[in-house]
Design a protein around this motif. Structure first.
Motif, mmCIF file in Angstrom:
data_model
loop_
_atom_site.group_PDB
_atom_site.id
_atom_site.type_symbol
_atom_site.label_atom_id
_atom_site.label_comp_id
_atom_site.label_asym_id
_atom_site.label_seq_id
_atom_site.Cartn_x
_atom_site.Cartn_y
_atom_site.Cartn_z
ATOM 1 N N UNK A 1 0.849 -1.175 0.000
ATOM 2 C CA UNK A 1 0.000 0.000 0.000
ATOM 3 C C UNK A 1 0.894 1.238 0.000
ATOM 4 N N UNK A 2 0.620 2.094 -0.963
ATOM 5 C CA UNK A 2 1.482 3.247 -1.122
ATOM 6 C C UNK A 2 0.827 4.557 -0.720
ATOM 7 N N UNK A 3 -0.469 4.550 -0.485
ATOM 8 C CA UNK A 3 -1.171 5.756 -0.081
ATOM 9 C C UNK A 3 -1.530 5.664 1.388
ATOM 10 N N UNK A 4 -1.304 6.751 2.123
ATOM 11 C CA UNK A 4 -1.630 6.708 3.551
ATOM 12 C C UNK A 4 -3.114 6.441 3.811
ATOM 13 N N UNK A 5 -3.982 6.899 2.912
ATOM 14 C CA UNK A 5 -5.419 6.670 3.109
ATOM 15 C C UNK A 5 -5.746 5.174 3.093
ATOM 16 N N UNK A 6 -5.065 4.425 2.224
ATOM 17 C CA UNK A 6 -5.302 2.986 2.163
ATOM 18 C C UNK A 6 -4.766 2.275 3.396
ATOM 19 N N UNK A 7 -3.655 2.759 3.904
ATOM 20 C CA UNK A 7 -3.090 2.162 5.117
ATOM 21 C C UNK A 7 -4.019 2.419 6.304
ATOM 22 N N UNK A 8 -4.560 3.623 6.398
ATOM 23 C CA UNK A 8 -5.492 3.946 7.485
ATOM 24 C C UNK A 8 -6.728 3.072 7.383
ATOM 25 N N UNK A 9 -7.198 2.841 6.172
ATOM 26 C CA UNK A 9 -8.349 1.960 5.970
ATOM 27 C C UNK A 9 -8.037 0.553 6.496
ATOM 28 N N UNK A 10 -6.826 0.086 6.246
ATOM 29 C CA UNK A 10 -6.383 -1.219 6.725
ATOM 30 C C UNK A 10 -6.290 -1.237 8.258
ATOM 31 N N UNK A 11 -5.785 -0.171 8.848
ATOM 32 C CA UNK A 11 -5.693 -0.087 10.307
ATOM 33 C C UNK A 11 -7.088 -0.126 10.932
ATOM 34 N N UNK A 12 -8.022 0.578 10.323
ATOM 35 C CA UNK A 12 -9.402 0.563 10.832
ATOM 36 C C UNK A 12 -10.003 -0.834 10.747
ATOM 37 N N UNK A 13 -9.690 -1.530 9.664
ATOM 38 C CA UNK A 13 -10.168 -2.906 9.513
ATOM 39 C C UNK A 13 -9.650 -3.773 10.659
ATOM 40 N N UNK A 14 -8.353 -3.659 10.942
ATOM 41 C CA UNK A 14 -7.771 -4.414 12.056
ATOM 42 C C UNK A 14 -8.511 -4.104 13.359
ATOM 43 N N UNK A 15 -8.746 -2.820 13.617
ATOM 44 C CA UNK A 15 -9.394 -2.416 14.864
ATOM 45 C C UNK A 15 -10.798 -3.010 14.965
ATOM 46 N N UNK A 41 0.912 -0.107 12.605
ATOM 47 C CA UNK A 41 0.922 1.292 13.045
ATOM 48 C C UNK A 41 2.343 1.834 13.010
ATOM 49 N N UNK A 42 3.277 1.046 13.510
ATOM 50 C CA UNK A 42 4.673 1.483 13.501
ATOM 51 C C UNK A 42 5.172 1.714 12.075
ATOM 52 N N UNK A 43 4.869 0.785 11.188
ATOM 53 C CA UNK A 43 5.272 0.923 9.790
ATOM 54 C C UNK A 43 4.626 2.155 9.155
ATOM 55 N N UNK A 44 3.340 2.341 9.400
ATOM 56 C CA UNK A 44 2.593 3.470 8.849
ATOM 57 C C UNK A 44 3.183 4.801 9.299
ATOM 58 N N UNK A 45 3.444 4.926 10.590
ATOM 59 C CA UNK A 45 3.941 6.207 11.108
ATOM 60 C C UNK A 45 5.363 6.486 10.649
ATOM 61 N N UNK A 46 6.153 5.456 10.416
ATOM 62 C CA UNK A 46 7.517 5.674 9.924
ATOM 63 C C UNK A 46 7.538 5.974 8.432
ATOM 64 N N UNK A 47 6.717 5.269 7.669
ATOM 65 C CA UNK A 47 6.710 5.471 6.214
ATOM 66 C C UNK A 47 6.132 6.809 5.806
ATOM 67 N N UNK A 48 5.087 7.233 6.494
ATOM 68 C CA UNK A 48 4.388 8.437 6.061
ATOM 69 C C UNK A 48 4.615 9.628 6.989
ATOM 70 N N UNK A 49 5.400 9.448 8.041
ATOM 71 C CA UNK A 49 5.712 10.529 8.972
ATOM 72 C C UNK A 49 4.433 11.249 9.416
ATOM 73 N N UNK A 50 3.484 10.488 9.887
ATOM 74 C CA UNK A 50 2.169 11.025 10.239
ATOM 75 C C UNK A 50 2.157 11.615 11.640
ATOM 76 N N UNK A 51 1.140 12.416 11.870
ATOM 77 C CA UNK A 51 0.979 13.023 13.180
ATOM 78 C C UNK A 51 -0.078 12.301 14.020
#
Length: 77
Positions: A1-15, A41-51
Motif C-alpha cells: 500500500x502506497x497511499x496513507x489513506x489505504x493504510x489507514x483503511x487497513x488499520x481501521x479494519x484491524x481495529x 501502526x509502527x510501519x505506517x507512522x515511519x513510512x508516512x511521517x504522520x501526526x
C-alpha cells in the motif's frame, strides 16, 4: 500500500476485527491481531511521517485495557 489513506483503511479494519474477536471471545486471535496492528501502526507512522501516531497508540491502549478488565467468558453469554 502506497497511499496513507489505504493504510489507514487497513488499520481501521484491524481495529474492527479485533472488536469482533473480543466479542466472540477469540483471545488467541485477538493477541495476534493486536501484535499485527501494532506492527502496522509502527510501519505506517515511519513510512508516512504522520501526526496521528498518538491516536493509533491510544487505540492499542484501549484494546489492552479492555482485555485486562474483560471477565472470562463471552460478553454475549
Amino acid at each position: 500500500m502506497h497511499k496513507p489513506e489505504l493504510v489507514v483503511k487497513n488499520l481501521r479494519y484491524y481495529a474492527r476485527y479485533i472488536v469482533v474477536c473480543l466479542l466472540l471471545n477469540k483471545m488467541d486471535l485477538v493477541k495476534d491481531l493486536v501484535k499485527d496492528l501494532s506492527d502496522e501502526i509502527e510501519d505506517y507512522t515511519h513510512r508516512f511521517n504522520t501526526e496521528d501516531q498518538l491516536e493509533w497508540n491510544l487505540v492499542l491502549q484501549e484494546v489492552a485495557a479492555f482485555i485486562e478488565v474483560r471477565p472470562f467468558g463471552s460478553v454475549l453469554g
